[in-house]
Motif scaffolding. Structure first.
Motif, short mmCIF file in Angstrom:
data_model
loop_
_atom_site.label_atom_id
_atom_site.label_comp_id
_atom_site.label_asym_id
_atom_site.label_seq_id
_atom_site.Cartn_x
_atom_site.Cartn_y
_atom_site.Cartn_z
N HIS A 98 0.77 -1.21 -0.04
CA HIS A 98 0.06 -0.12 0.02
C HIS A 98 0.72 1.19 0.15
O HIS A 98 1.92 1.28 0.78
CB HIS A 98 -0.68 0.01 1.38
CG HIS A 98 -1.94 -1.17 1.25
ND1 HIS A 98 -1.26 -2.10 2.17
CD2 HIS A 98 -3.06 -1.46 0.91
CE1 HIS A 98 -2.31 -3.32 2.09
NE2 HIS A 98 -3.29 -2.59 1.38
N ALA A 99 0.28 2.48 -0.69
CA ALA A 99 0.81 3.71 -0.62
C ALA A 99 -0.04 4.59 -0.32
O ALA A 99 -1.02 4.69 -0.96
CB ALA A 99 1.91 3.77 -1.80
N LEU A 100 0.18 5.71 0.28
CA LEU A 100 -0.66 6.71 0.84
C LEU A 100 -0.21 8.13 -0.02
O LEU A 100 1.11 8.21 0.44
CB LEU A 100 -1.00 6.97 2.24
CG LEU A 100 -1.94 8.06 2.75
CD1 LEU A 100 -3.41 7.86 2.09
CD2 LEU A 100 -2.07 8.24 4.15
N SER A 101 -0.82 8.98 -0.59
CA SER A 101 -0.42 10.07 -1.24
C SER A 101 -1.22 11.00 -0.82
O SER A 101 -2.40 11.07 -0.36
CB SER A 101 -0.18 10.22 -2.64
OG SER A 101 -1.52 10.04 -3.17
N GLU A 102 -0.58 12.62 -0.60
CA GLU A 102 -1.51 13.89 -0.38
C GLU A 102 -1.11 14.65 -1.58
O GLU A 102 0.17 14.82 -1.87
CB GLU A 102 -0.94 14.34 0.91
CG GLU A 102 -1.16 13.48 2.11
CD GLU A 102 -2.32 13.14 2.54
OE1 GLU A 102 -3.34 14.08 2.27
OE2 GLU A 102 -2.66 12.23 3.39
N THR A 103 -2.07 15.40 -2.02
CA THR A 103 -2.11 16.31 -3.03
C THR A 103 -2.66 17.45 -2.81
O THR A 103 -3.78 17.59 -2.39
CB THR A 103 -2.48 15.83 -4.69
OG1 THR A 103 -2.02 14.42 -5.15
CG2 THR A 103 -2.47 16.56 -5.63
N ARG A 104 -1.95 18.48 -3.10
CA ARG A 104 -2.54 20.03 -2.72
C ARG A 104 -2.44 20.92 -3.90
O ARG A 104 -1.59 20.87 -4.59
CB ARG A 104 -1.42 20.63 -1.60
CG ARG A 104 -1.34 19.82 -0.17
CD ARG A 104 -0.41 20.58 0.47
NE ARG A 104 -0.87 21.93 0.90
CZ ARG A 104 -0.26 22.95 1.04
NH1 ARG A 104 0.90 23.18 0.36
NH2 ARG A 104 -0.90 24.14 1.49
#
Length: 266
Positions: A98-104
């Motif tokens: 699994h991989a978790l990303s954040e985009t702003r």
């Protein structure tokens, strides 16, 4: 003590032309596609292979499937045509596969939208079937980092698969490969959300809120021609859309919260 941030990120500057916008602000459809495309690029960099070369140890094609998405939009401060958008995507947590990303998405120093996404590497267990998918675990050597956040999302993912949310309206939906599928020949994650948005509009049409937050859970994929049921209801103050298959198994759940009077950064 704050967990160390995983140092994998990408930045780009974009002009808010009409294809990037909807009737209110930055298009949720476009923002989802852009955020996940950046997420997949970062995964490819970690693996040292471009996505078209993602194969497991048996030489079988694999994909980074979306399990969870959270979107926030500051409708009180909308993105307008000709705005300059600074888009930043970072992988913040890893717990293989699994991989978790954040985009702003930032305009003039103010965050106007934010997208969090959790993916998992999967492959088809049976050739030609979108219903039989299995996890692929041994594909990278990057150490796990900040895994507690992913564990929390996975726990909630399990809970939402059977979340009791009474549906006050249910409509049929027939899966159409030409309209709904992506290049992997899978029902594209964004199209589940597209269906949810169309359903919500039928029940909640009106003036836009000051801010809106959507949380989505993905539990399975479908084959061409399947007939699904799309239900709308309310749970804990949110508008809920649940998509199930012919056997009543939940494939997707969206929970949308609309807030009046405050922006997303307050």
């Amino acid at each position: 003590m704050t967990a160390r941030r995983v140092q994998h990120q990408t930045r780009q500057s974009l002009l808010a032309e009409l294809p990037l916008l909807d009737a209110v602000t930055l298009s949720e459809d476009w923002a989802l596609s852009a955020a996940l495309a950046a997420h997949w690029r970062l995964l490819a960099k970690q693996l040292g292979r471009k996505p078209s070369d993602w194969f497991d140890e048996k030489g079988e094609r694999m994909y980074a499937a979306v399990l969870w998405v959270n979107t926030r939009f500051d409708v009180a401060r909308p993105v307008r045509e000709d705005d300059r958008i600074a888009m930043t995507t970072a992988i913040t947590s890893l717990r293989k596969p699994h991989a978790l990303s954040e985009t702003r998405f930032v305009v003039d120093g103010t965050e106007r939208a934010h997208i969090s996404a959790l993916t998992c590497f999967v492959k088809r267990s049976h050739a030609g079937s979108n219903r039989k998918l299995s996890k692929v675990r041994n594909v990278w050597r990057t150490p796990d980092q900040n895994g507690a956040r992913i564990e929390d999302v996975l726990d909630r993912h399990h809970q939402h698969k059977t979340l009791e949310a009474p549906m006050t309206a249910v409509e049929p939906y027939c899966v159409n490969r030409a309209r709904d599928f992506n290049a992997a020949d899978l029902f594209y994650f964004r199209n589940y959300i597209r269906i949810a948005k169309a359903t919500e509009w039928q029940h909640d049409a009106g003036q836009p809120p000051e801010s809106m937050t959507r949380e989505c859970w993905f539990f399975g994929n479908v084959d061409d021609g399947e007939r699904l049921s799309v239900g709308f209801g309310r749970h804990d103050g949110a508008g809920v859309v649940s998509i199930t298959d012919d056997d009543g198994q939940r494939l997707f759940l969206s929970s949308l919260r609309l807030t009046q009077g405050v922006g997303m950064n307050l």
